[in-house]
Scaffold this motif. Sequence first.
Motif, PDB file in Angstrom:
ATOM      1  N   GLU A  35      11.686  -0.334  -4.556  1.00 39.48           N
ATOM      2  CA  GLU A  35      13.191  -0.550  -4.765  1.00 39.48           C
ATOM      3  C   GLU A  35      13.459  -1.382  -6.196  1.00 39.48           C
ATOM      4  O   GLU A  35      14.637  -1.582  -6.415  1.00 39.48           O
ATOM      5  N   CYS A  36      12.279  -1.740  -6.760  1.00 40.42           N
ATOM      6  CA  CYS A  36      12.875  -2.663  -8.039  1.00 40.42           C
ATOM      7  C   CYS A  36      11.612  -2.556  -9.133  1.00 40.42           C
ATOM      8  O   CYS A  36      10.538  -2.841  -8.642  1.00 40.42           O
ATOM      9  N   TRP A  37      11.743  -1.949 -10.243  1.00 42.03           N
ATOM     10  CA  TRP A  37      10.893  -2.036 -11.095  1.00 42.03           C
ATOM     11  C   TRP A  37      11.131  -2.405 -12.413  1.00 42.03           C
ATOM     12  O   TRP A  37      12.539  -2.188 -13.120  1.00 42.03           O
ATOM     13  N   GLY A  38      10.346  -3.225 -13.585  1.00 47.29           N
ATOM     14  CA  GLY A  38      10.783  -3.705 -14.550  1.00 47.29           C
ATOM     15  C   GLY A  38      10.708  -5.211 -14.740  1.00 47.29           C
ATOM     16  O   GLY A  38       9.627  -5.737 -14.009  1.00 47.29           O
ATOM     17  N   GLY A  39      11.331  -5.900 -15.486  1.00 46.91           N
ATOM     18  CA  GLY A  39      11.522  -7.328 -15.861  1.00 46.91           C
ATOM     19  C   GLY A  39      10.403  -7.557 -16.771  1.00 46.91           C
ATOM     20  O   GLY A  39      10.209  -6.587 -17.920  1.00 46.91           O
ATOM     21  N   ARG A  40       9.719  -8.501 -16.998  1.00 47.38           N
ATOM     22  CA  ARG A  40       8.637  -8.925 -18.116  1.00 47.38           C
ATOM     23  C   ARG A  40       7.541  -8.252 -17.890  1.00 47.38           C
ATOM     24  O   ARG A  40       6.852  -8.150 -16.805  1.00 47.38           O
ATOM     25  N   ILE A  41       7.332  -7.650 -19.030  1.00 50.41           N
ATOM     26  CA  ILE A  41       6.082  -6.748 -19.166  1.00 50.41           C
ATOM     27  C   ILE A  41       5.138  -7.270 -20.224  1.00 50.41           C
ATOM     28  O   ILE A  41       5.431  -7.697 -21.290  1.00 50.41           O
ATOM     29  N   SER A  42       3.930  -7.519 -19.680  1.00 53.46           N
ATOM     30  CA  SER A  42       2.585  -8.178 -20.456  1.00 53.46           C
ATOM     31  C   SER A  42       1.832  -6.972 -21.031  1.00 53.46           C
ATOM     32  O   SER A  42       1.459  -6.149 -20.269  1.00 53.46           O
ATOM     33  N   LEU A  43       1.772  -7.028 -22.422  1.00 54.63           N
ATOM     34  CA  LEU A  43       0.944  -5.856 -22.985  1.00 54.63           C
ATOM     35  C   LEU A  43      -0.603  -6.255 -23.430  1.00 54.63           C
ATOM     36  O   LEU A  43      -0.662  -7.379 -23.687  1.00 54.63           O
ATOM     37  N   GLU A  44      -1.233  -5.471 -23.473  1.00 48.32           N
ATOM     38  CA  GLU A  44      -2.704  -5.623 -24.123  1.00 48.32           C
ATOM     39  C   GLU A  44      -2.405  -6.002 -25.500  1.00 48.32           C
ATOM     40  O   GLU A  44      -1.561  -5.943 -26.347  1.00 48.32           O
ATOM     41  N   GLY A  45      -3.032  -7.261 -26.045  1.00 49.80           N
ATOM     42  CA  GLY A  45      -3.053  -7.724 -27.414  1.00 49.80           C
ATOM     43  C   GLY A  45      -1.800  -8.899 -27.293  1.00 49.80           C
ATOM     44  O   GLY A  45      -1.896  -9.291 -28.384  1.00 49.80           O
ATOM     45  N   GLY A  46      -1.534  -9.332 -26.286  1.00 52.49           N
ATOM     46  CA  GLY A  46      -0.606 -10.611 -26.160  1.00 52.49           C
ATOM     47  C   GLY A  46       0.936 -10.311 -26.192  1.00 52.49           C
ATOM     48  O   GLY A  46       1.589 -11.554 -26.181  1.00 52.49           O
ATOM     49  N   LYS A  47       1.115  -9.119 -26.639  1.00 50.39           N
ATOM     50  CA  LYS A  47       2.769  -9.168 -26.628  1.00 50.39           C
ATOM     51  C   LYS A  47       3.533  -8.821 -25.272  1.00 50.39           C
ATOM     52  O   LYS A  47       2.851  -8.431 -24.288  1.00 50.39           O
ATOM     53  N   TYR A  49       7.277  -7.932 -23.425  1.00 52.86           N
ATOM     54  CA  TYR A  49       8.547  -7.491 -23.554  1.00 52.86           C
ATOM     55  C   TYR A  49       9.585  -7.613 -22.235  1.00 52.86           C
ATOM     56  O   TYR A  49       8.651  -7.915 -21.237  1.00 52.86           O
ATOM     57  N   TYR A  50      10.786  -7.715 -22.083  1.00 49.12           N
ATOM     58  CA  TYR A  50      11.872  -7.470 -20.962  1.00 49.12           C
ATOM     59  C   TYR A  50      12.496  -6.121 -21.006  1.00 49.12           C
ATOM     60  O   TYR A  50      13.211  -5.772 -21.902  1.00 49.12           O
ATOM     61  N   ILE A  51      12.358  -5.717 -19.804  1.00 50.55           N
ATOM     62  CA  ILE A  51      13.193  -4.235 -19.576  1.00 50.55           C
ATOM     63  C   ILE A  51      13.948  -4.552 -18.157  1.00 50.55           C
ATOM     64  O   ILE A  51      13.283  -5.079 -17.306  1.00 50.55           O
ATOM     65  N   ALA A  52      15.186  -4.198 -18.574  1.00 50.32           N
ATOM     66  CA  ALA A  52      16.038  -4.406 -17.223  1.00 50.32           C
ATOM     67  C   ALA A  52      15.590  -3.972 -16.112  1.00 50.32           C
ATOM     68  O   ALA A  52      15.313  -2.852 -16.073  1.00 50.32           O
ATOM     69  N   PRO A  53      15.596  -4.698 -14.914  1.00 48.79           N
ATOM     70  CA  PRO A  53      15.070  -4.186 -13.677  1.00 48.79           C
ATOM     71  C   PRO A  53      15.814  -2.806 -13.455  1.00 48.79           C
ATOM     72  O   PRO A  53      17.065  -2.780 -13.321  1.00 48.79           O
ATOM     73  N   GLN A  54      14.900  -1.766 -13.069  1.00 45.49           N
ATOM     74  CA  GLN A  54      15.390  -0.489 -12.511  1.00 45.49           C
ATOM     75  C   GLN A  54      15.534  -0.484 -10.979  1.00 45.49           C
ATOM     76  O   GLN A  54      14.770  -1.310 -10.361  1.00 45.49           O
ATOM     77  N   PRO A  55      16.614   0.321 -10.330  1.00 42.60           N
ATOM     78  CA  PRO A  55      16.652   0.289  -9.080  1.00 42.60           C
ATOM     79  C   PRO A  55      15.480   1.144  -8.046  1.00 42.60           C
ATOM     80  O   PRO A  55      15.678   0.908  -6.940  1.00 42.60           O
ATOM     81  N   ALA A  56      14.506   1.700  -9.121  1.00 47.63           N
ATOM     82  CA  ALA A  56      13.444   2.400  -8.354  1.00 47.63           C
ATOM     83  C   ALA A  56      12.293   2.768  -9.385  1.00 47.63           C
ATOM     84  O   ALA A  56      12.524   2.278 -10.680  1.00 47.63           O
TER      85      ALA A  56
END
Length: 71
Positions: A35-47, A49-56
């Motif tokens: 019911e909620c996907w997204g937010g802060r995303i940690s990537l390999e290499g230390g970067k 990003y933030y994605i607005a939470p999606q409803p699914a």
Amino acid sequence: MPMVIFRLRDNSLYCYIAKQDLEAKVLELEHNLPECWGGRISLEGGKAYYIAPQPAIPRFPVSLRATRSEY
């Protein structure tokens, strides 16, 4: 805001950042529920990003706008 593309490969989620021509494995996702996907995303290499939470959880591959995450 860069455009990022998320895709599944070998049961792992990867993020492609078009402006940087960079593809990295997603290590951590703040919200990863049906019911909620997204937010802060940690990537390999230390970067991060933030994605607005999606409803699914979206169908992959998916293109979304992201901002750099400072925290």
